[in-house]
Structures are given as C-alpha cells and as structure tokens.
Motif scaffolding. Structure first.
Motif, short mmCIF file in Angstrom:
data_model
loop_
_atom_site.label_atom_id
_atom_site.label_comp_id
_atom_site.label_asym_id
_atom_site.label_seq_id
_atom_site.Cartn_x
_atom_site.Cartn_y
_atom_site.Cartn_z
N UNK A 1 0.79 -1.22 0.00
CA UNK A 1 0.00 0.00 0.00
C UNK A 1 0.82 1.27 0.00
N UNK A 2 2.15 1.14 0.08
CA UNK A 2 3.02 2.30 0.12
C UNK A 2 3.98 2.36 -1.07
N UNK A 3 3.71 1.54 -2.08
CA UNK A 3 4.62 1.44 -3.22
C UNK A 3 4.10 2.22 -4.42
N UNK A 4 5.01 2.89 -5.13
CA UNK A 4 4.70 3.47 -6.43
C UNK A 4 5.00 2.46 -7.53
N UNK A 5 6.01 1.63 -7.30
CA UNK A 5 6.39 0.57 -8.23
C UNK A 5 6.98 -0.58 -7.41
N UNK A 6 6.97 -1.76 -7.99
CA UNK A 6 7.38 -2.94 -7.24
C UNK A 6 8.83 -2.82 -6.76
N UNK A 7 9.68 -2.18 -7.55
CA UNK A 7 11.09 -2.06 -7.15
C UNK A 7 11.25 -1.31 -5.83
N UNK A 8 10.26 -0.49 -5.46
CA UNK A 8 10.33 0.24 -4.19
C UNK A 8 10.35 -0.72 -3.00
N UNK A 9 9.89 -1.95 -3.21
CA UNK A 9 9.88 -2.92 -2.11
C UNK A 9 11.30 -3.24 -1.64
N UNK A 10 12.30 -3.04 -2.50
CA UNK A 10 13.69 -3.34 -2.10
C UNK A 10 14.12 -2.49 -0.91
N UNK A 11 13.77 -1.19 -0.95
CA UNK A 11 14.17 -0.31 0.15
C UNK A 11 13.49 -0.71 1.45
N UNK A 12 12.21 -1.06 1.34
CA UNK A 12 11.51 -1.47 2.57
C UNK A 12 12.06 -2.79 3.11
N UNK A 13 12.51 -3.67 2.23
CA UNK A 13 13.11 -4.93 2.68
C UNK A 13 14.43 -4.65 3.40
N UNK A 14 15.19 -3.71 2.89
CA UNK A 14 16.43 -3.32 3.58
C UNK A 14 16.13 -2.71 4.94
N UNK A 15 15.10 -1.89 5.00
CA UNK A 15 14.72 -1.28 6.28
C UNK A 15 14.30 -2.35 7.27
N UNK A 16 13.52 -3.31 6.83
CA UNK A 16 13.08 -4.39 7.71
C UNK A 16 14.27 -5.18 8.24
N UNK A 17 15.26 -5.41 7.40
CA UNK A 17 16.37 -6.27 7.79
C UNK A 17 17.55 -5.53 8.40
N UNK A 18 17.75 -4.28 8.01
CA UNK A 18 18.96 -3.57 8.43
C UNK A 18 18.68 -2.30 9.23
N UNK A 19 17.43 -1.87 9.25
CA UNK A 19 17.12 -0.63 9.95
C UNK A 19 17.08 0.55 9.00
N UNK A 20 16.92 1.77 9.55
CA UNK A 20 16.85 2.97 8.70
C UNK A 20 18.03 3.07 7.75
N UNK A 21 17.75 3.53 6.53
CA UNK A 21 18.79 3.64 5.52
C UNK A 21 19.76 4.77 5.83
N UNK A 22 19.33 5.74 6.64
CA UNK A 22 20.18 6.85 7.07
C UNK A 22 20.06 7.00 8.59
N UNK A 23 21.17 7.34 9.23
CA UNK A 23 21.17 7.52 10.69
C UNK A 23 20.24 8.65 11.08
N UNK A 24 19.48 8.43 12.15
CA UNK A 24 18.51 9.42 12.62
C UNK A 24 19.07 10.20 13.81
N UNK A 25 18.79 11.47 13.83
CA UNK A 25 19.20 12.34 14.93
C UNK A 25 17.97 12.78 15.72
N UNK A 26 18.03 12.65 17.05
CA UNK A 26 16.91 13.02 17.90
C UNK A 26 17.38 14.01 18.96
N UNK A 27 16.45 14.90 19.35
CA UNK A 27 16.80 15.81 20.45
C UNK A 27 16.81 15.04 21.77
#
Length: 457
Positions: A355-381
């Motif tokens: 439900x969040x894909x524009x194209x099937x290839x977008x699933x690759x990024x979400x699979x990486x997120x599921x397995x490896x975490x955020x694609x970029x380091x997050x900064x929090x206050x």
C-alpha cells in the motif's frame, strides 16, 4: 466467418503507448468475438525497418499480454504484391507517371492560385509514346498511380464520387474520391508504399475488421476503392481517436517518447498501460483494471470520442499505485525473489508494504529497512532520545503475535503519558527512518524483537 484483425506497425522504432492503444483495441475486439489476431510487420521500407525493432515490438506485446495467432512480414511477400500490380495494370487502373517532385509541387501551387484543390491532374494519362520514350531516354523512371473511380468516362473530368462505410468507432463516414489525388502505389525504384501491400495482405489473410487511428480516415476511401479493384469486398473499418499528451503533442516511435520499453523500465505495470491506453478518450472512467479479460468487459469501440484523447503521463503512476496496492502475493512472488525477498516472511512483508509502493522495485528499500534498519542515521533531540530509550525498554518479550505493536505502545502510553503523534512519530523514525510508511503493527512482527532492539537509539 471468423473475426480476424491485425496490428501492423512498421518496425522503425519502439512502440509507444499510442501504438499500444491500437494493438489493444484489436486484441480486445478479437477476444470479445473469439476471433484471430494477426501481428503483421509493414516492413517494406527496407532502409528504415529493423529486425531488432520487430523483435522488441513482439516482446512488448507479450509483456502486455497480447499473443498473436500468427506473425507476418511484408518483406517476405513482394512476389504477391508484384502479382497485384500486374493485375491492376491489366485492368488499366495503374498508370505510369514521370513528374519530378519539383514539377508536382509547382503544379499544386498553380492549382491553388486558380482556386482549385491541389490534387494531381492526371497529366500523365495524356502523355504520348514519344514523350514517354524521351523521359526514359533522359533516365527518368516512372512511379505508378492508382486511377481512382471518380469519373464517368473521361478521367480528366472527375465528378463527386462518395464512398460510404459504417465505422465501428465513428459511425457513418463518407469520403469524396474526387477530392483526392490518385495515390502513388509504386515508387520510381520499384518499392511499394503502404497502401498496396496493406490491402493485398488484408485480402490474403482474411482480415475482416481493420481498427486503427483516425489519421487513416481519408485513406479508407482510397483503400475501399482498391479492394474493389482487386476483386475483394472491403473489411469493416474502425478509426479510434489518437493519444496525445495533455499539451496536445503527438507521439512518435522514432522519438521514443513514452515507449512501452521506457515505461516498463520506469516500473509501470502492463495493466496500468493497458487501462489508460484503452479507457482514455472513451465514455468509460479511466481506472486501474486488473486483467485484459476484465478490461474486455469495459471495451466498446463505439464509446470512443471523436476528439483526441489527451492524457497526463502522471496518470499512469496513479493507476500503477492502485494496481500494486491490491496486488496479491501470488502474482508478485517471483518478481520479489529477484530482489532477494524470498524467505518465510515474504508474503507478510508484501501485504504490509504494498500500500506504500509506487512501483514494485520500491519494495527493495523497505526490505532493507526491515532487515537492516533505517537507511540513514537518525538524529533526535535529548527529550525524544530519552523517550525512545525508555520506550524500547518496555518492548514485550517473545513470542510475538499480531498484537505486539498494540501491547508495546499501550505500555509506553501508560509509562510516559504520550499518545497520538507524540507517541507514534518518534517510534516510526527510530524503526524505519521515515515519517510515513506501512502500518507498524504489520511491520513489527516481520522485523522481530532482536531487529527492533538493534534500532534502539
């Protein structure tokens, strides 16, 4: 009688979504009438035609779900066209002309200055044998024109001659043959223009219905006359409106604009292309249809407008998203494998992210997120960091079920007093690195407790 149609592009470039419209109109018409679909390549222009383009067109059609009953190449049928030429010559309706392009252009200009239509005046019919001999001695070779049946007895005195047909798309149509020039069928070098091979093939291949773009409407009057000159009854004709961009720009195989190949590479699904190509410019709403069989139930040539069908290419991606958001896992399983999405979590993952894909290839990024975490380091206050650390400390023990997200956020709400966006937004960023995306209630069991803890700031 078996309904027989044909799609007959010249293999001089990649087919685009406009060509696809013609192919699909013919395919769906054949499917609705249990008919035959012939893929014919009009490749008599040997200089510009390429086998690689023919092969790519077949690939594109197969990808769209169109599978011809037979495949024909005009370049293999020159002997058949030669026989038709001799038949027309013997009937006295194919005559040689020796004018140069410059001479023809001058004659057209003279006719315009006299207020006459710029049609060919049949001057070649008045040539004497001596004049013909002189032309040929000068190295001129004739081109050959088809004598239209638009006169009573003297070809020099044309009269209004109406050709009528009931168009599948446009209804009753009429062309006056007296308003047209006798068409050139054979060039000076002996090669054929489009008209003769097309008509001869339609006769030989038993084509019953010709469905094509409305840029051919005027040609139809000429072709009906040629069918009859060759002793054949014309097929039923249908002329659909052409696709243009929202600015009114036409499409071209040679430019590559909106080619099926480029759309496929951009991640557009075949049914997104088919849905738009068939439904745009008709009385039907443009919507994402799941299959060609279902699209056939929405297809009616007579519902097509006579005006050009303008579309915004972005509409394709709207349709694409709609298709993906309801696409079942069984339909996409093999394609996900290509992205390495193949373990026991694949189906649950697909159902969570589609439900969040524009194209099937977008699933690759979400699979990486599921397995490896955020694609970029997050900064929090500091305040958010303290909230997240206390929240992760409340993560439920395994085993995890479908309610683990509800259990976890309930415990956090009770401990911190946070709710709504203040509760969920920091957790989503910590878990996925994105401010929006799939439901975390579905993603969390796929990530697992160990993977979730690994994301604790």
């Amino acid at each position: 009688m078996t309904i027989t149609v044909r799609f007959a592009p010249s293999p001089t470039g990649r087919i685009h979504i406009g060509n696809t419209r013609t192919a699909l109109f013919n395919w769906l018409f054949a499917q609705k009438h249990n008919g035959r679909f012939i893929q014919r390549f009009d490749d008599t222009d040997v200089e510009r035609s390429r086998k690689e383009y023919a092969d790519s067109i077949l690939y594109d059609l197969h990808w769209l779900g169109i599978f011809p009953d037979s495949i024909e190449y005009q370049s293999k049928r020159f002997d058949v066209y030669d026989q038709a030429v001799e038949k027309l010559k013997a009937a006295g309706v194919l005559y040689p002309c020796y004018e140069t392009p410059e001479e023809l252009d001058l004659r057209r200009k003279i006719r315009r200055t006299r207020g006459l239509p710029p049609v060919y005046g049949r001057e070649a019919l008045a040539l004497t044998q001596d004049e013909i001999t002189e032309f040929e001695a000068d190295g001129r070779r004739p081109h050959w024109r088809f004598l239209l049946p638009n006169f009573a007895s003297d070809p020099a005195e044309t009269q209004r001659t109406e050709v009528h047909w009931n168009d599948l798309v446009r209804g009753e149509e009429t062309v006056d043959l007296a308003s047209l020039s006798d068409p050139v069928l054979v060039r000076e070098d002996g090669t054929y223009l489009y008209t003769l091979p097309s008509v001869v093939d339609d006769i030989d291949m038993g084509v019953t219905h010709v469905i094509r773009g409305d840029d051919h409407v005027t040609n139809t009057g000429v072709q009906i006359a040629l069918f009859r000159a060759l002793g054949a009854e014309p097929p039923v004709f249908g002329h659909h409106n052409l696709l243009t961009t929202s600015s009114g720009e036409g499409l071209s195989k040679r430019s590559g604009a909106l080619s099926v190949e480029s759309l496929r590479e951009a991640g557009v699904e075949p049914m997104a292309i088919a849905s738009l190509a068939v439904l745009i410019g008709t009385s039907e709403n443009v919507q994402a249809i799941d299959s060609l069989a279902e699209l056939a139930t929405h297809f009616d040539p007579a519902s097509t407008s006579k005006s050009a069908a303008k579309f915004d290419p972005d509409e394709l991606f709207v349709l694409n998203r709609a298709l993906l958001h309801r696409m079942p896992f069984e339909e996409v399983r093999d394609r996900l494998v290509l992205f390495g999405i193949a373990d026991e979590r694949a189906e649950a993952f697909w159902n969570a992210v589609r439900g969040n894909l524009d194209k099937i290839a977008d699933a690759r990024d979400w699979w990486r997120i599921v397995n490896e975490g955020p694609l970029e380091a997050q900064q929090f206050d500091a305040e958010t960091l303290e909230f997240l650390r206390s929240g992760f400390a409340l993560l439920p023990e395994e085993p995890w079920g479908d309610t683990v997200w509800k259990q976890w956020t309930g415990a956090i709400r009770k401990e911190t007093g946070r709710k709504g966006k203040e509760l969920f937004a920091p957790l989503r960023l910590a878990l996925t690195g994105r401010s929006s995306g799939p439901e975390l209630a579905e993603l969390l069991p796929i990530i697992g407790r160990e993977g979730t803890l690994a994301r604790r700031p």
